[in-house]
Write a protein that holds these residues in place. Structure first.
Motif, short mmCIF file in Angstrom:
data_model
loop_
_atom_site.label_atom_id
_atom_site.label_comp_id
_atom_site.label_asym_id
_atom_site.label_seq_id
_atom_site.Cartn_x
_atom_site.Cartn_y
_atom_site.Cartn_z
N ALA A 174 -38.31 80.68 0.42
CA ALA A 174 -39.28 80.67 -0.67
C ALA A 174 -40.54 81.38 -0.24
N HIS A 175 -41.26 81.92 -1.25
CA HIS A 175 -42.53 82.62 -0.97
C HIS A 175 -43.54 82.23 -2.04
N ALA A 176 -44.61 81.60 -1.59
CA ALA A 176 -45.71 81.23 -2.47
C ALA A 176 -45.24 80.40 -3.66
N LEU A 177 -44.52 79.29 -3.37
CA LEU A 177 -44.06 78.42 -4.45
C LEU A 177 -45.23 77.67 -5.08
N SER A 178 -45.09 77.43 -6.37
CA SER A 178 -46.08 76.60 -7.05
C SER A 178 -45.77 75.14 -6.74
N PRO A 179 -46.74 74.23 -6.86
CA PRO A 179 -46.50 72.81 -6.55
C PRO A 179 -45.35 72.21 -7.35
N THR A 180 -45.17 72.62 -8.59
CA THR A 180 -44.11 72.05 -9.42
C THR A 180 -42.74 72.52 -8.98
N ALA A 181 -42.69 73.66 -8.25
CA ALA A 181 -41.39 74.19 -7.83
C ALA A 181 -40.97 73.71 -6.45
N GLU A 182 -41.89 73.03 -5.72
CA GLU A 182 -41.58 72.60 -4.37
C GLU A 182 -40.40 71.64 -4.33
N SER A 183 -40.25 70.82 -5.37
CA SER A 183 -39.20 69.79 -5.35
C SER A 183 -37.84 70.32 -5.79
N LEU A 184 -37.77 71.56 -6.28
CA LEU A 184 -36.50 72.11 -6.80
C LEU A 184 -35.72 72.75 -5.66
N GLU A 185 -35.22 71.91 -4.75
CA GLU A 185 -34.47 72.44 -3.61
C GLU A 185 -33.01 72.67 -3.95
N ILE A 186 -32.44 71.82 -4.85
CA ILE A 186 -31.03 71.98 -5.23
C ILE A 186 -30.96 72.04 -6.75
N LEU A 187 -30.23 73.05 -7.27
CA LEU A 187 -30.08 73.24 -8.72
C LEU A 187 -28.62 73.28 -9.08
N SER A 188 -28.32 72.81 -10.28
CA SER A 188 -26.93 72.83 -10.76
C SER A 188 -26.69 74.13 -11.52
N VAL A 189 -25.50 74.68 -11.33
CA VAL A 189 -25.12 75.91 -12.04
C VAL A 189 -25.04 75.62 -13.54
N GLY A 190 -25.67 76.42 -14.33
CA GLY A 190 -25.64 76.26 -15.77
C GLY A 190 -26.77 75.43 -16.32
N ILE A 191 -27.55 74.80 -15.41
CA ILE A 191 -28.66 73.96 -15.85
C ILE A 191 -29.96 74.68 -15.54
#
Length: 321
Positions: free
Chosen positions: A289-306
């Motif tokens: 990651a590069h220069a993540l916003s605070p709200t994006a810090e917690s999005l470490e794992i994402l589901s395909v299609g979501i």
């Protein structure tokens, strides 16, 4: 001499006017008439300027004895035409000045008007007498052709008597006047023609300049586009070369992801970026990651299609977030 009311002198042999100067196009007829009227009033004679087609361009002080009598009577009118023809023939033969006594007892004089070597018209003075009238001749003529003798003799009184020595002087003034005015008109006409040509040339040059400017703009835009494409390719090759160099050696998967993301951030000049990898559990895992916003810090794992990223991973389409 001809009259405005009964016809004009016609000179044969002038069927084509193409390429020939036309006096009517060179002079201001109304202004010239006013000047000529003043002159004729001062010297007490009639005068006219007639073109080679017989058109009376200027005529002043017509004598009543001709307009009301000689030209209105069949017999005397025939004599007038014969006299006109003789006078015209003399001018056509190259005579500079012609003095002629017509068959009705009047005297006319004529000179050709020449502009730049072209015979364009004739100047006439008359009708006049060179001495006291032979009243017996005119009375006899009135009786022979059926004119009203008393009225005819009254009209004879109005005919001016001009000394023969003065006639060439008057004719010289009249022809010089016409030639000078015509020459000035010719100069003005040529000046207008030159100005018109210059305007046409300026318009043509302006059109060529506009076309050239448009062509330069198009060429400049094309060169700028090619330059941008070249710069983009150079940047792309430089970034790929740098990425290839950075990925050399025994690197972990996370290090490879980090270095790859740094290279793309530099190439795209992106303010922030995240690299997700689809792993064996079927989920997208954040590896760099590069220069993540605070709200994006917690999005470490994402589901395909979501979510936007998950849908892009599912469809394989590029998305802008």
């Amino acid at each position: 001499m001809t009259s405005a009311s009964s016809g004009v002198l016609h000179i044969e042999g002038t069927d084509s006017t193409e390429g020939r100067l036309q006096l009517a196009e060179l002079i201001n007829v109304d202004e010239s008439r006013r000047l000529l009227e003043s002159f004729c009033e001062a010297v007490g004679i009639a005068a006219a300027i007639i073109d080679l087609e017989g058109n009376v361009l200027i005529g002043v002080r017509w004598q009543r004895i001709c307009t009301d009598f000689h030209r209105s009577n069949e017999s005397t009118c025939k004599r007038c035409i014969e006299s006109d023809t003789e006078l015209a023939n003399q001018l056509e033969s190259g005579t500079r000045f012609s003095l002629y006594k017509c068959r009705n007892g009047m005297t006319d004089a004529a000179s050709p008007i020449v502009i730049e070597g072209q015979h364009v018209a004739n100047a006439f003075i008359g009708q006049f007498l060179l001495g006291p009238p032979d009243k017996a001749f005119f009375r006899q003529q009135a009786r022979e052709v059926g004119l009203d003798e008393q009225s005819y003799m009254e009209a004879l009184k109005d005919v001016p008597i001009v000394e023969e020595a003065k006639v060439p002087v008057v004719m010289e003034f009249l022809t010089s006047f016409a030639e000078t005015v015509a020459a000035m008109g010719l100069d003005r006409m040529r000046a207008r023609q030159t100005a018109s040509k210059l305007q046409a040339q300026e318009a043509e040059l302006r059109q060529h300049r506009e076309e050239l400017e448009h062509l330069v703009e198009e060429r400049t835009a094309e060169l700028e586009r090619l330059s941008n494409q070249t710069q983009a390719r150079v940047r792309e090759e430089s970034a790929l070369g740098k990425l290839s160099s950075n990925l050399q050696g025994d690197l972990s998967a996370d290090e490879v992801a980090r270095r790859a993301l740094d290279a793309f951030v530099e190439y795209l000049e992106a303010p922030s970026a995240t690299l997700y990898v689809l792993e064996g559990d079927g989920h997208l895992h954040r590896r760099a990651a590069h220069a993540l916003s605070p709200t994006a810090e917690s999005l470490e794992i994402l589901s395909v299609g979501i979510g936007s990223i998950g849908q892009a991973a599912q469809t394989g389409e590029v998305g802008v977030f």
